[in-house]
Design an enzyme around this catalytic site. Sequence first.
Site, short mmCIF file in Angstrom:
data_model
loop_
_atom_site.label_atom_id
_atom_site.label_comp_id
_atom_site.label_asym_id
_atom_site.label_seq_id
_atom_site.Cartn_x
_atom_site.Cartn_y
_atom_site.Cartn_z
N GLY A 103 0.84 -1.21 0.00
CA GLY A 103 0.00 0.00 0.00
C GLY A 103 0.87 1.25 0.00
N HIS A 104 1.82 1.29 0.94
CA HIS A 104 2.75 2.43 1.00
C HIS A 104 3.54 2.54 -0.31
CE1 HIS A 104 2.60 1.22 5.42
NE2 HIS A 104 2.27 2.50 5.48
N GLN B 145 -1.28 11.21 17.70
CA GLN B 145 -2.51 10.66 17.10
C GLN B 145 -2.94 9.36 17.76
OE1 GLN B 145 -0.55 10.37 13.12
NE2 GLN B 145 -1.67 8.45 12.92
N GLN C 159 -9.24 10.23 7.05
CA GLN C 159 -7.97 10.96 7.12
C GLN C 159 -7.72 11.72 5.81
OE1 GLN C 159 -4.21 9.31 8.81
NE2 GLN C 159 -3.67 9.00 6.67
N MET D 207 -4.53 -4.01 2.93
CA MET D 207 -3.21 -4.05 3.58
C MET D 207 -3.13 -2.98 4.66
SD MET D 207 -0.44 -4.86 0.69
CE MET D 207 -0.62 -6.33 -0.33
N SER D 208 -2.50 -3.34 5.77
CA SER D 208 -2.33 -2.42 6.89
C SER D 208 -1.15 -2.90 7.73
CB SER D 208 -3.60 -2.43 7.75
OG SER D 208 -3.34 -1.82 9.00
N SER D 209 -0.40 -1.95 8.27
CA SER D 209 0.69 -2.34 9.18
C SER D 209 0.13 -3.12 10.35
CB SER D 209 1.42 -1.09 9.68
OG SER D 209 1.85 -0.29 8.59
N ARG D 210 -1.11 -2.79 10.76
CA ARG D 210 -1.72 -3.45 11.93
C ARG D 210 -2.13 -4.89 11.65
NH1 ARG D 210 -3.69 2.09 13.22
NH2 ARG D 210 -2.75 2.59 15.22
P1 AMP Z 1 0.42 4.71 7.69
O1 AMP Z 1 1.86 4.28 7.65
O2 AMP Z 1 -0.51 3.64 8.12
O3 AMP Z 1 0.23 6.03 8.41
O4 AMP Z 1 0.03 4.99 6.17
C1 AMP Z 1 0.77 5.89 5.36
C2 AMP Z 1 0.01 6.16 4.09
O5 AMP Z 1 -0.19 4.93 3.39
C3 AMP Z 1 -1.38 6.75 4.32
O6 AMP Z 1 -1.65 7.71 3.32
C4 AMP Z 1 -2.28 5.55 4.19
O7 AMP Z 1 -3.60 5.87 3.80
C5 AMP Z 1 -1.57 4.78 3.10
N1 AMP Z 1 -1.97 3.37 3.11
C6 AMP Z 1 -1.96 2.53 4.17
N2 AMP Z 1 -2.45 1.32 3.82
C7 AMP Z 1 -2.78 1.40 2.51
C8 AMP Z 1 -3.34 0.50 1.54
N3 AMP Z 1 -3.66 -0.75 1.87
N4 AMP Z 1 -3.53 0.94 0.29
C9 AMP Z 1 -3.22 2.22 -0.06
N5 AMP Z 1 -2.68 3.11 0.80
C10 AMP Z 1 -2.47 2.73 2.05
#
Ligand code: AMP
Length: 282
Positions: free
Chosen positions: A36-37, A61, A153, A184-187
């Site tokens: 995603g990033h 945050q 956000q 996808m998510s870091s979490r």
């Molecule tokens: P974070 O590291 O979670 O703060 O995310 C950093 C950036 O990556 C933010 O703009 C998020 O919206 C984006 N992001 C996180 N997960 C995804 C994903 N699965 N697809 C697209 N963008 C993402």
Amino acid sequence: MEIIAKPADMQRWSEAARSRGLTIAFVPTMGFLHEGHLSLMREGRKRASLLASSLFVNPTQFGPNEDLSHYPRNFEGDCAMMREVPVDVLFAPEPDVMYPRGSQTWVEVTEMTRGLCGAGRPGHFRGVTTVVAKLFNIVKPHIALFGEKDYQQLRTIERMVEDLNFDIEIVPMPTVREPDGLAMSSRNAYLSHDQREKALALSGALQAARTVFKAGVRDPQELVRAARRWLENNPEVQVEYVEAIDAKTLENVERIEHPVVVAIAARLGKTRLIDNMVLTPE
Ligand code: AMP
């Protein structure tokens, strides 16, 4: 890739680039990078002469009972992934550099942050907009890319940029998903094998709402009911909210005449996940 930790050094780097007529794209992150990033970074690479990113797990945050202290981190791994893109400059400050003693200024978008995640995470968006405003002043980009995954956000940052006259173009980017549909998510790293399976209920519920919408239903509450029914088949998933609201203003609508976003937040054990889908009537 140059790595910079001090705001003044970052500002000098950007000023030097700008005075040479170069453009800067910026992707802020909290690290523990995934596709995603990287999709945001690759797009930023295409749209400007230089690509800047930041890695900062922003304490303001996170609420007092949230996951700040165990948020996943992998600085070396993240740097390796950024070099692959390649990112030209990484801004990676320490918290006390971003928030030195005596800091007392906040940036707050009011209306748009009341509902959805704002309701369950008081102060969260104030922390987001404050750190993003600071990062914009430090990195001085021409464009900045944000994921639709964090839909509220994204809209909140667009609102802030307009309201405060930031001379920066915000580029929204589609949510990148695992092959089975999980956003996808870091979490996601927190999820056990079993929870990982159950987490599919979120994207499944969005698909259920979409099916109802495709069948011609224009009552947003019908979409919410369809998504909730799907989630209720998975009792391990504790729903925080399901809403179908105007995709631009995030306000309630009686009937779907403009794009709506169906947004979900739910917990699997201690892990809080979010997902959303925009539905556009013809
Ligand atoms: P974070 O590291 O979670 O703060 O995310 C950093 C950036 O990556 C933010 O703009 C998020 O919206 C984006 N992001 C996180 N997960 C995804 C994903 N699965 N697809 C697209 N963008 C993402």
